[in-house]
Scaffold this active site. Structure first.
Site, PDB file in Angstrom:
ATOM      1  CG  ASP A 246      -1.778  -6.952  -3.305  1.00  0.00           C
ATOM      2  OD1 ASP A 246      -2.009  -5.739  -3.489  1.00  0.00           O
ATOM      3  OD2 ASP A 246      -0.803  -7.364  -2.653  1.00  0.00           O
TER       4      ASP A 246
ATOM      5  CE  LYS B 176       3.540   0.128  -3.184  1.00  0.00           C
ATOM      6  NZ  LYS B 176       3.525  -1.298  -3.434  1.00  0.00           N
TER       7      LYS B 176
ATOM      8  CG  PHE C 229       6.039  -7.520  -3.423  1.00  0.00           C
ATOM      9  CD1 PHE C 229       7.199  -7.850  -2.738  1.00  0.00           C
ATOM     10  CD2 PHE C 229       5.350  -6.385  -3.016  1.00  0.00           C
ATOM     11  CE1 PHE C 229       7.670  -7.062  -1.692  1.00  0.00           C
ATOM     12  CE2 PHE C 229       5.816  -5.596  -1.973  1.00  0.00           C
ATOM     13  CZ  PHE C 229       6.978  -5.929  -1.315  1.00  0.00           C
TER      14      PHE C 229
HETATM   15  C1  LIG Z   1       3.742  -2.293  -2.358  1.00  0.00           C
HETATM   16  C2  LIG Z   1       2.892  -3.506  -2.368  1.00  0.00           C
HETATM   17  C3  LIG Z   1       2.490  -4.133  -1.172  1.00  0.00           C
HETATM   18  C4  LIG Z   1       2.982  -3.705   0.187  1.00  0.00           C
HETATM   19  O1  LIG Z   1       2.648  -2.411   0.521  1.00  0.00           O
HETATM   20  P1  LIG Z   1       3.439  -1.669   1.712  1.00  0.00           P
HETATM   21  O2  LIG Z   1       2.725  -0.375   1.865  1.00  0.00           O
HETATM   22  O3  LIG Z   1       4.858  -1.514   1.263  1.00  0.00           O
HETATM   23  O4  LIG Z   1       3.314  -2.558   2.907  1.00  0.00           O
HETATM   24  C5  LIG Z   1       1.642  -5.215  -1.273  1.00  0.00           C
HETATM   25  N1  LIG Z   1       1.221  -5.669  -2.463  1.00  0.00           N
HETATM   26  C6  LIG Z   1       1.593  -5.109  -3.628  1.00  0.00           C
HETATM   27  C7  LIG Z   1       1.071  -5.642  -4.910  1.00  0.00           C
HETATM   28  C8  LIG Z   1       2.459  -4.019  -3.620  1.00  0.00           C
HETATM   29  O5  LIG Z   1       2.871  -3.484  -4.774  1.00  0.00           O
END
Ligand SMILES: *Cc1c(COP(=O)(O)O)cnc(C)c1O
Length: 399
Positions: free
Chosen positions: A226, A255, A141
Site C-alpha cells: 500500500d 492521494k 492504516f
Molecule cells: C490515506 C491512506 C489510505 C486511504 O485512502 P483514502 O483516500 O482516505 O480512502 C490507505 N492507505 C494508506 C497507506 C493511506 O495513507
C-alpha cells in the site's frame, strides 16, 4: 465574531464531528502556501496527507482539470472515454507494471486489491472456497471501510463498527518471524505499507521487504504494498519499496495520483492478478472517468517533469539533517525518507502543532507523539529554512 469563528461555529453545529482539525480555516492555496479567511499565510507541512506532492493548485494539473471539465467529465465505464488510455499508458510507462485498475479513494483501491488477491488465491493456488487469508501488519492504516478497519489494530478505528470481515491475520510490523508463523496453505497475500505513514512514519528494519518477497516466492503468495501515502515520490523514490529493490505483485496508489484535485486511486499489477476480473465482477461509477484520468495523467507528468522524486530525496535529507541538529530532551527521534519526516516527541505533539500554526507552519500530530513533516515536494531549500526556524523555536520553547 471573526470570520474564522463564524465558520467554525457552523461546522460544529451542522457537521458530523469525525475530525479534530486545527482551527485554521483555509480559503486559498498556491504551491506550498495556504491562506486562511483572515488572509494569514501558512507553509503547509502536511500536504493533505501527501495528496498535494505537486503543490497546491499546480498550474499544469489545473490546466488539464479545467480543459477536461469543459469537454466531458464522466461517461461511466458503460462507454469508453478518450482520457483513460493515456492514464493507463502513463502508469505503465512510469512504474513498469503491466496494467492497472482505477478507482477513486484509497480505501476503494485497497478493497480492489483484497478482491483481486482472494480470487487469485482461489484460482491460482487452489485455496478452498471462502478460506483465503491475507496477512497484514500491526499498526497498519489502509482506510476506513468496514472490511479494512476490521483488521486495524487501532481500537478507536473499530470500536462498535463490527461485525468484521474474516480472512485477515495480523503480523507484527517489521518482524519477519511473525509473518512466517502466520503463513499457511490459505494465505493468498501479504499486504503492508513499506513505510507506515499514519502509524508515525515507521520504517521497517533493512531487509524486511526483501524477506517478505522471498517468503511470498517460496509459498506462492502475492505481495501487495500500500503506497497510497508513501508512493509517487514522497519517500524520495517513486515507491518506498524501491529502497530495497523488491518488485511486489501489487502496488496500491492514491492521494498524490491526482495532485489533490480529485480522488483518483489505482491498483498496479500484472495480467495474472488483475486478469482475474471479468466484465461486471468489480467496478465503480466514477472510477476511470475522463476528468479523473486527465487530472491523474497531468499529476504524473508533473512528478516526472519537475523532477519531484529527486527533489524529495535531496531536500528530505537536507531537512532531516537540520532537524537532527536541534538539541532538546523532548525529541525522542527524527526519522524519515525523503520529504516524509517524523519528529517523535516524548510528550503529546498537539500543543507543538498549535504553536507552529501560530507561527505560520501547518503540521498535524499523528498518533499523539509524532509531528509528521511532509510538505509538497516542490518546496525549496529557502522555504525549508523558513519552516525549520519556526519548528526549532517551538521545540526549544518546550525543551
Ligand atoms: C490515506 C491512506 C489510505 C486511504 O485512502 P483514502 O483516500 O482516505 O480512502 C490507505 N492507505 C494508506 C497507506 C493511506 O495513507
Amino acid at each position: 465574531m471573526s470570520k474564522t469563528q463564524e465558520l467554525i461555529a457552523i461546522e460544529e453545529k451542522y457537521g458530523a464531528n469525525n475530525y479534530h482539525p486545527l482551527d485554521v480555516v483555509i480559503s486559498k492555496a498556491e504551491g506550498v502556501w495556504v491562506y486562511d479567511v483572515e488572509d494569514n499565510r501558512y507553509l503547509d507541512c502536511l500536504a493533505a496527507y501527501s495528496s498535494v506532492n505537486q503543490g497546491h493548485c499546480n498550474p499544469h494539473i489545473l490546466k488539464a482539470f479545467k480543459e477536461q471539465a469543459e469537454k466531458v467529465t464522466i461517461t461511466s465505464r458503460a462507454f469508453r472515454n478518450d482520457q483513460l488510455p493515456a492514464l493507463y499508458k502513463k502508469l505503465h510507462d512510469m512504474t513498469g507494471f503491466d496494467m492497472s485498475l482505477p478507482m477513486n479513494s484509497g480505501a476503494e483501491a485497497v478493497e480492489t486489491a483484497i478482491k483481486a488477491a482472494r480470487r487469485w488465491g482461489y484460482r491460482n493456488k487452489g485455496i478452498a472456497k471462502d478460506k483465503a487469508e491475507i496477512i497484514v501488519a500491526s499498526d497498519n492504516f489502509h482506510g476506513r471501510t468496514t472490511t479494512i478497519v476490521g483488521f486495524s489494530t487501532d481500537a478507536q478505528y473499530k470500536k462498535e463498527f463490527g461485525p468484521f470481515t474474516p480472512g485477515f491475520v495480523v503480523s507484527e510490523y517489521g518482524n519477519i518471524e511473525s509473518v512466517k508463523s502466520l503463513i499457511n496453505e490459505n494465505t493468498c497475500c501479504i499486504m503492508i505499507e513499506p513505510i507506515q505513514g499514519e502509524a508515525g512514519i515507521i520504517i521497517p528494519p533493512d531487509g524486511y521487504l526483501k524477506q517478505l518477497r522471498e517468503l511470498c516466492d517460496q509459498h506462492n503468495i502475492l505481495l501487495a504494498f500500500d503506497e497510497i501515502q508513501s508512493g509517487l515520490g514522497r519517500s524520495g523514490k517513486m515507491f518506498a519499496h524501491q529502497y530495497e529493490d523488491v518488485v511486489p505483485d501489487m502496488v496500491i496508489i492514491g492521494k498524490a495520483l491526482s495532485g489533490g484535485f480529485y480522488p483518483v486511486s489505482a491498483v498496479l499489477s500484472n495480467k495474472e492478478v488483475l486478469g482475474v476480473f471479468g466484465p461486471g465482477d468489480h467496478g465503480s461509477t466514477f472510477g476511470g472517468n475522463p476528468l479523473g484520468a486527465a487530472v491523474a495523467t497531468a499529476a504524473l507528468e508533473v512528478i516526472e517533469n519537475e523532477n519531484l522524486i529527486q527533489k524529495s530525496f535531496d531536500n528530505g535529507n537536507y531537512f532531516m539533517e537540520k532537524l537532527k541538529s536541534i538539541k532538546s530532551s523532548k525529541i525522542k527521534e527524527v526519522r524519515g525518507k525523503g520529504l516524509w519526516i517524523g519528529l517523535e516527541l516524548t510528550e503529546p505533539a498537539r500543543k507543538y502543532c498549535e504553536d507552529l500554526m501560530g507561527l505560520g507552519v501547518l503540521c498535524k500530530e499523528t498518533h499523539d507523539y509524532v509531528i509528521r513533516i511532509a510538505p509538497p515536494l516542490i518546496i525549496t531549500k529557502e522555504e525549508i529554512d523558513w519552516a525549520f526556524d519556526r519548528i526549532k523555536e517551538v521545540v526549544e520553547k518546550y525543551a
